[in-house]
Enzyme design. Structure first.
Site, PDB file in Angstrom:
ATOM      1  N   GLU A  69       0.907  -1.129  16.139  1.00  0.00           N
ATOM      2  CA  GLU A  69       0.044   0.015  15.849  1.00  0.00           C
ATOM      3  C   GLU A  69      -0.830   0.361  17.054  1.00  0.00           C
ATOM      4  O   GLU A  69      -1.047   1.533  17.366  1.00  0.00           O
ATOM      5  CB  GLU A  69      -0.839  -0.279  14.635  1.00  0.00           C
ATOM      6  CG  GLU A  69      -1.681   0.916  14.233  1.00  0.00           C
ATOM      7  CD  GLU A  69      -2.644   0.628  13.102  1.00  0.00           C
ATOM      8  OE1 GLU A  69      -3.757   1.204  13.113  1.00  0.00           O
ATOM      9  OE2 GLU A  69      -2.297  -0.177  12.220  1.00  0.00           O
TER      10      GLU A  69
ATOM     11  N   THR B  85      -5.923   0.160  11.912  1.00  0.00           N
ATOM     12  CA  THR B  85      -6.198   0.354  10.480  1.00  0.00           C
ATOM     13  C   THR B  85      -6.273  -0.955   9.700  1.00  0.00           C
ATOM     14  O   THR B  85      -6.747  -0.962   8.564  1.00  0.00           O
ATOM     15  CB  THR B  85      -5.108   1.227   9.828  1.00  0.00           C
ATOM     16  OG1 THR B  85      -3.849   0.560   9.912  1.00  0.00           O
ATOM     17  CG2 THR B  85      -5.031   2.591  10.495  1.00  0.00           C
TER      18      THR B  85
ATOM     19  N   CYS C  65       2.787   5.506   8.889  1.00  0.00           N
ATOM     20  CA  CYS C  65       1.836   5.681   7.793  1.00  0.00           C
ATOM     21  C   CYS C  65       0.935   6.877   8.077  1.00  0.00           C
ATOM     22  O   CYS C  65       0.410   7.007   9.194  1.00  0.00           O
ATOM     23  CB  CYS C  65       1.000   4.411   7.632  1.00  0.00           C
ATOM     24  SG  CYS C  65      -0.356   4.591   6.450  1.00  0.00           S
TER      25      CYS C  65
ATOM     26  N   CYS D 283       0.859  -1.179   0.000  1.00  0.00           N
ATOM     27  CA  CYS D 283       0.000   0.000   0.000  1.00  0.00           C
ATOM     28  C   CYS D 283       0.900   1.236   0.000  1.00  0.00           C
ATOM     29  O   CYS D 283       2.127   1.137   0.123  1.00  0.00           O
ATOM     30  CB  CYS D 283      -0.903  -0.005   1.228  1.00  0.00           C
ATOM     31  SG  CYS D 283       0.028   0.067   2.784  1.00  0.00           S
TER      32      CYS D 283
END
Length: 336
Positions: A137, A176, A107, A20
């Site tokens: 995360e 996410t 990110c 991504c």
């Protein structure tokens, strides 16, 4: 004597798949830092959850450490990169106290979740974070707020027993890389228990997670096996395995390289699906397809759901260094 004909096999190849924009940016940051400043460049934790990527960067001069304190004193002037998963506020504060030069590869979509959580707290809400305990995360997001300001929710079953400071002032955010369907179930359970629950200002699950799951849903029905290219510690890759099984694949497995494929499980299978988690490089996907071509008469059908055009630029400190295709060939393959 002629070799026997290869059995026919259809591969449903998902698009989008693999890197991504956030992962691509994080890897570019390490590559460009090595190009601009030379080796070594230190990286706190795995830059992304993929051994092939980490090993490739290590071969080019990156040194991966668990904590900033692991960096030798005589290397404190070397760049240190924070991973794409994000870090608690205490980490850059620690780097500054040690007079380190750091590059934050978090990110942008993870940073957005951080801001959503901080906004909830600023408006007087206790924050519910939907995610997996111990994931980097989640650790990073919880570390944006004071201790006790965030409650982690992992399952629907947890919701009925949640103990929160004020049931009338709650907001939620999510990791996410979760399953879109599972997260929707948890949010629904939270909204039933806490009618005044405030949603984030925009979707927390990132576009890439959603897009990859939708492509797998499209490709899965009728497949005898579904291969997800990714690492065991990659949350979004593990979710793709679950999605494939739920949406019509007879079986689904996670593989890191072609060498991990159990070919006995491919006997009698006429159609397989292949996708890749957001931190899995395309060169490994092609390696796996080539391994199937060695054994089968392969037809590749593309299962396309959406074309991704997102691009996250690197920070200004690195923009004066040109990124050439050859710099990323160890992950993307050589140019044709």
């Amino acid at each position: 004597m002629n070799a026997p004909n290869k059995p026919p096999l259809t591969i449903r190849l998902c698009e989008p798949r693999g890197f991504c924009a956030g992962v691509d940016r994080a890897i570019q940051i390490v590559v460009l830092a090595l190009k601009k400043f030379g080796a070594p460049v230190y990286v706190r934790h795995e830059i992304v959850h993929n051994r092939f990527v980490v090993d490739g960067l290590r071969e080019r001069g990156a040194i991966f450490v668990k904590e900033l304190s692991d960096i030798p004193g005589d290397h404190r002037e070397r760049p240190v990169v924070f991973s794409a998963h994000g870090v608690p506020k205490s980490v850059p504060a620690d780097a500054e106290s040690r007079h380190m030069f750091y590059l934050d590869a978090t990110c942008p979509l993870v940073s957005k979740v951080h801001k959503q959580a901080m906004r909830h707290q600023r408006l007087g809400r206790h924050v519910l974070l939907i995610g997996h305990a111990g994931h980097p995360e989640v650790v990073g997001t919880m570390g944006q707020l004071p201790e006790g300001a965030v409650t982690l929710v992992e399952t629907v079953e947890q919701v009925s027993g949640l103990d929160v400071p004020d049931e009338e002032n709650l907001g939620y955010v999510t990791q996410t890389t979760l399953s879109v369907d599972d997260t929707a179930d948890i949010v629904a359970a939270l909204e039933r228990r806490f009618p005044n629950l405030t949603a984030p200002s925009s979707e927390s699950i990132c576009y890439a997670t959603t897009n990859r799951q939708e492509a797998v849903k499209k490709a899965a029905p009728g497949t005898g096996m579904f291969l997800i290219v990714g690492a065991p510690n990659s949350s979004n890759s593990r979710r793709l395995v679950e999605v494939a099984r739920r949406h019509g694949a007879a079986d689904a497995v996670l593989v890191q390289r072609a060498s991990e494929i159990d070919w006995t499980r491919m006997q009698g299978v006429s159609t397989i699906g292949i996708s890749a988690g957001a931190s899995a490089p395309e060169i490994v996907v092609q390696e796996i397809i080539d391994a199937f071509r060695d054994r089968f008469d392969v037809t590749v059908d593309i299962a396309l759901t959406v074309e991704e055009t997102e691009n996250f630029p690197v920070m200004r400190d690195l923009r004066d260094t040109a990124l050439e295709p050859a710099d990323m060939a160890f992950l993307n393959g050589a140019e044709n």
